[in-house]
Every structure is written in C-alpha cells, then in structure tokens.
Write an enzyme that holds these catalytic residues in place. Sequence first.
Site, short mmCIF file in Angstrom:
data_model
loop_
_atom_site.label_atom_id
_atom_site.label_comp_id
_atom_site.label_asym_id
_atom_site.label_seq_id
_atom_site.Cartn_x
_atom_site.Cartn_y
_atom_site.Cartn_z
N GLU A 175 0.81 -1.17 -0.13
CA GLU A 175 -0.28 -0.07 0.00
C GLU A 175 0.80 1.42 0.00
OE1 GLU A 175 -3.40 -0.39 2.26
OE2 GLU A 175 -3.65 1.62 3.00
N ASP B 161 -2.67 -2.91 3.32
CA ASP B 161 -2.96 -3.12 4.68
C ASP B 161 -4.27 -4.14 4.58
OD1 ASP B 161 -1.15 -1.35 5.36
OD2 ASP B 161 -2.58 0.38 5.61
N TYR C 120 -0.86 -3.10 13.35
CA TYR C 120 -1.59 -2.26 12.59
C TYR C 120 -2.47 -1.57 13.52
CZ TYR C 120 -4.15 -0.79 8.71
OH TYR C 120 -4.95 0.01 7.83
#
Length: 824
Positions: free
Chosen positions: A140, A237, A449
């Site tokens: 990403e 992600d 994350y």
Amino acid sequence: MKKKQKSRAEKTAENYFPVDEDDLKNTTEKQIRPPLPRKEFLKKSIEIEVKPQLSEKEIVKGTVEKAYNKPDRRDLESIEGVESSENVPKKTRGKTRSRKPSLKTKIRKTKSPRTTTKQVKYSPEKISLKSEGYELIITEKPQAANKIATALGKATQRVSNKVSYYDLNKNGKEIVVACAVGHLLTLKQKVMGSQIPIFDIGWVPNYLARKGDFTKRYYDTIKQLAKNARSITIATDYDIEGEVIGLNVVRYICGQKDANRMKFSTLTTKEINDAYENKKPHLDWAQAIAGETRNYLDWFYGINLSRALMNAIKTTGSFRIMSIGRVQGPALKLIVDKEREILNFKTETYWQPFITISNGKNKLELKYVKDIFSPEGVPNWDKEELKKFENLKGQKAQASTTKSEEILPPNPPFDLTTLQTEAYKFYGITPSKTLQAAQSLYLGGLISYPRTSSQKLPDSIDYKTILETMAKKYKAEKLITKNKPIEGKKTDPAHPSIYPTGNFQILSGDEEKIYNLIARRFLSLFCDDAIIDKKRIAAITENNLTFSTRGSAIRKKGWLEVYPSKLKETEVPDMEGEVEIIDSRIEEKQTQPPKRFSPASIISELEKKNLGTKATRANILETLYDRGYVKGQSITATPLGMSLIETLEKYSPIIIDEKLTRKFENEMESITKSKGDYEKREEKIINEAKETITEIAKDFEKKEKSIGKELLNAQNKQRKQQKIENTLVQCPKCKKGNLAITYSRKNRRSFIACDAYPNCKTTYSLPPNGTIKKIDNICEKCGFPLLMSLRKGKKPWIFCFNTECETNKERLEEYRKKKEAKNN
Ligand SMILES: [Zn+2]
Ligand SMILES: [Zn+2]
C-alpha cells in the site's frame, strides 16, 4: 504538460520562506515519460543497495488519509465540469470485468485553473500474465514495500521514475515488490452536469481526475512491472480500504480478475514471511466489496448533497463552495446540539456549606452532603435553609471513619479509539495526529496495525517473547506477574489490538510519546492490579447535619508503575468520636453548562453511536474544521455550522439523521461478516442509498430558494466574522486600510493584503502550505502582530510577517548561508 505558472506573490513567498522539498513534491508537476519495455526499463532505472529503512521523503504525504474519500474541492468547484460521452460502461468489478471498461470523460473549461480542458480517456490496458517470470507483490505504501522486500530475502532496490521497487530471490523464485501510495484510482462522474441526483460513476486513475497528480509514477511503474509478472500478490493493509486499493490495482492496473492475498498485522520479518508462505489464492472479496460499497456511498452522499447545497445557493444568484458528507452531517449535528445545550443553559445559584473539625490533634474540612438549591417558586427558601448552617462554629459533632479498598485492574489493550483518547488525555495529541504517528510506527515495524477495534491479544502473536524484550527495555521485569494479559470485550475480525512488536528505533516527538504509551499499555496488561485505600470521614452536628470528605491512598501500585495515570492521592487523617467544629463557611456557586466536546471525546461519542469507522472518524472531524463548521480544541460550532444544521433540520432532516447513517454503517459491516452474496448485499445498500438521495434531491428542489437564502446568509455572516478575525493592523503604507490575512483561490495560498485595495496594493507573503492564525502577541522587535503557521505533523511556528523586521533578517541570512553551503 505545461508547468504551473507561479504568481509573483508566490515567488516572493518562496524566496522569503524557505520551501521544503516536501512542499515541492506537492506543488511541482513533473513531466512523465511513457513506460518503457522491461529491458529498457531496467536499463533506465537506477540500482541501489537496499537501505533498511526508506527516508521520510519516500513516505508520500497525504496517503495517511487513504481511508476517507472526501469530495475533492476541485470536483465541487468544477461543478459543471464533466461532459458525457457515449460508450460508458457499467460499473465494473472483478467478476464482470471481462467487458473492457472504457471511459471517456471530457471536462469543460471553467473558471478554476486546475480543471483540464483536454478530453480524458481511460481504458485500462489488457495484460496477460506470463507463464515464466516473477511474482509481483504490491504493497500500500513505499515504506511497506521496503519492509516486505527486506524481510523476504536479500533485495535489490531499483528506482525508476523516482519510484522504488525491489528485486529479490527467495528459494530460487524471483520476486518483485512494488508499491501503491494509497488509492491510485478515484471515483469520478461519467456524465455531464451538476444535476442531482447523480449516480453514474466509475473508477478512473487519479492522474486523469486531477491534473499533475503525483500518483501517476506509481501507476505506471506497477503497470510496467505487471507485464512481465507470472503472478500478482496483494500485500496492502489488511482492512476494507486496503482491500479496495489492492482490488483496483489488480483489476485496472494489472488487468486481472483476482490475485493472491497476504495478510499480516505487523511488518516484522517473521510475520511477513508467515504471511507470504500462507498467502490466500484470492482477494478477500468480502472486504473488497464492503470497501467498494463504502466508497460509492460516500461519493453519492458527498457529491450529491454538496451540490444540492450549492445549487440552492446558486438560486440566489451567488456562488459558494459548501459541502456535507454522509457521516459529517450527523457528526456536525452532535456538536451543534451540544452548542444549543450550552446556549440554552440557565445557570442556577446553589450553596455548599463547609465545616472544619478538630480532634485536638488534626483538623479537617468537610462538606455538607447535599448542595443546596432553591426549589422553584419558593422565594427566600434558601435563606431559611442556610440559617441552619449559621452558628455551627464552636459546636460539637460526632465523627466517624469508614475504610474500604478498591481494586483497580489494568485497562484492556489498545484499540484505535482508546489510544486516541489516552494520547489526548495525557499529551494533548489530537486523534488525527495520533493516527498519523501510529501509522508511521506501524510502517516502521514497531507496532501492529493501528486501525483496529480489537481489545484482544491472542496467543498466536507470541506475546511472551515480546513481553520479555519490552520488560527488559522498560526495566519492568519485576512488575510482570501474569502469563496471560487482561483483555477487553471489543473484537475486530481483521486485526488484534495495538501492541509493540519488540523492535526498537530511536524516536522523537509525537511518535516517541505514542510508542511509549503503547509499550507501557502492553506491559501493564501483565501486571498486578493496583489497590487503593479509600476513606470516608463523616461528622454529624448537634442539629443533625451530615458533613463528609473522602481520602484515598495507593496501597499497591501494580500496573500503575508502568502506565501513566491521573489518579490523585488525598491524605486525610482518621477522625473518630467527638470533635469540635472550629470553623464554618458557605460557598455560593453557579451551575456550569455542559462541557463542549474535545477532539478525543467527539471521537468516542461517534464510536458509541456507531457513526463512521475507526479509520475515518479522525478525518471526519478534520473535515468539519476544514469546512469552517467547527473551531477550537474545545469544539465550538461556528455560525455557519449552526445554520447549516438549522437549515437542514427545517428542509431535509434526513441528511443529518444519525439513525439512517448508522443503518448504512451496520449494513456495510454485515458484508464483511457474510459468507458470499457480497454483490447482492452491495446492490441492496447502494439502491437504498440512491432512493434516499433521490428523496433528498426532491426535498431540495421544492424548497431550493429558501434553503439557498438561509445558507447564503450564514455564509455571509461567517465571512464577516472571519474578516474581523483576520484583520491584523493598520496598513503602514497608506495608513487608511487595514492589513488582513487573505486567501487567494487562484494560488491556493494565504497572503496578507491591505483592504484598501485597489487604492493600496501593499501585500506581504506568508509561508506556503500552512494554516495561518492570528495570535494575541506582538513582535517585540517591530510591533507587528505575530502569526502562527500550523502544518500537519510539524510544530506550530510563530513568526513576524514584516519583511523589514530584524527577526526575519536573521532568519533570511541563515537561510542564505545554508543555501550557499549546500551549493558548495
Ligand atoms: Zn494600505
Ligand atoms: Zn517583527
């Protein structure tokens, strides 16, 4: 491509205020050559040894906000912009993409200099994967590509057209890792006009939607690399927006129907390799469709509603930019409702009697157990009531002490909202800055994350090893007493709670603070409960009035030794038996209006009400600030925000109906949880949204003139207020006008001008790319009012805008020297 002409003011500003390379990235438009064949491509690309970490500059700005597709200002300005064309395909997606989408979009010339007059065609190239060749992994962000490549093997970094990608060999297999920079495609309307409702939209590359968009380099690089690939693996992600970014790369840039998918929560070597070995043979279609639905819905709402507002204003013969979004409406209403509560709040007077007691050894002040309010319609009631408290001094009272203990277990692991709330509470870091810092820590492989709503820490993440490392680093070995962490109730199908990976790096600023908070929170999960000793001292007077006070002391700190807390200890002596009242007083108080939302509390409130998502809430709030609907850290609705809500309540309450927003939110969430049927669900939601918006459009048409008038009035009121706020000082040249901060729409930047223009043409330039604010201090050297420049991710900068001022001579001299040193 023509280079953007800079105005004189802009050039002066650049000389005056040193421009960062970061700024240039966003302002200069670079010539982009057509992609070359692979061999040529390699020849032209530079090969460099892989650094473990990319420089900050590689992390292109603006991509952090990937999760929120707000209507582009330019889309709104060029409201009459897009002309129709035949041959417009229906919305395409993986399974139906066999029809080649070809989209012709022509943008008519408008006043805005940014819209292109060229006809825009978009027909994604068909690409067939090779039977031989490499596996192409797409991430990403640039930094993630670097992390993944270096984790998978010994990688060679190549730079082509200023975009880095990586070659490596893993067990004899060739792998190329390339990156997106957030979304490379955007939704765009296919037919002409500013009519509403409009639902005919499709994905086009950013660079076709916005002239000179920097993402074209990334688009081209991926396309070029896909041509020689054997297979495609998506490693964006793992959440709904990441999946849409991946899906669009797969179907539009690589011309494929599906791809492999790597799933990971941390960018650590171990997890990346696990994710690579266990990659899924398909995209996560549930996430992809849920994400696409959200993008469509946000576009439908954002563009249609904003146009409805602006069309209404147009009926009055004026033109104003105005916008509202799907979640913005209900979010703004929450703030406006609070504002109304405050405005309608009637303060009431009440009394608090106190006595000071003494047992000969200690003395202590106690408060009467009730606050004394006058009942309505009973005059002089309070005076009578307060008489009871008049002659207490010198009397005896009976005191008693009650002791208890409170057990305070550690708080659950961090989900994003709790991290944002705590960061604001302890350091005053706003939710969007916290998310930005956490995102960068994640890309650095330091934490997991951050866009998660989970409060779980599953065994599978090997937290024992992490715990050992972290405990040593924070010298907390002795405090760790549990094998299993405390967990909370909230879950997230995609990720665990936010936890440190056990990797370290020297950090500074917000990132350091956020990292420490996450590390300490993680450690606290394994510590003992804290034990608080509590005490209540009460005293009953001869005329039977009860007074009391409380004390607390931390008996055992437990987890409070590693995690910050605002817990206050109050020491009070024990009091027992007969005591003497040595003093008494009565305090007159006023009831206080409810508190305004803070950036952190509005985010929790949105979460409680299930409005928006963990990834979008911080951005929704930012947008409300950007649009001038709210202001301040203690969030105040502006006159414009207030009248917008008033107008909508009167004429189209459905726009700000939080129940409806929540219903859509739940339905979209249900897609990610369902097994199959994604597209049917998507269609159902989109159709519902279309119906709703069509209804809103009808509402607006009927009452367009009244709506327009009210909105225009509000806008004008706001402008007047802003003008007052932006006025700085009398113009030193003409001594007639006033200097004021002015925004140039043409150059998209603020400058200072004399309001006696055109009679006086005095101007001063301001630093580019920042929000300029007046502060209440004046320059010590020259007496000009000082200004503050606010930029995302930077410390506020206070400066004097007077070019003649001594303070600036020093700064300019320094800049000149630095520049000279650089050139030598
Ligand atoms: Zn002047
Ligand atoms: Zn000065």
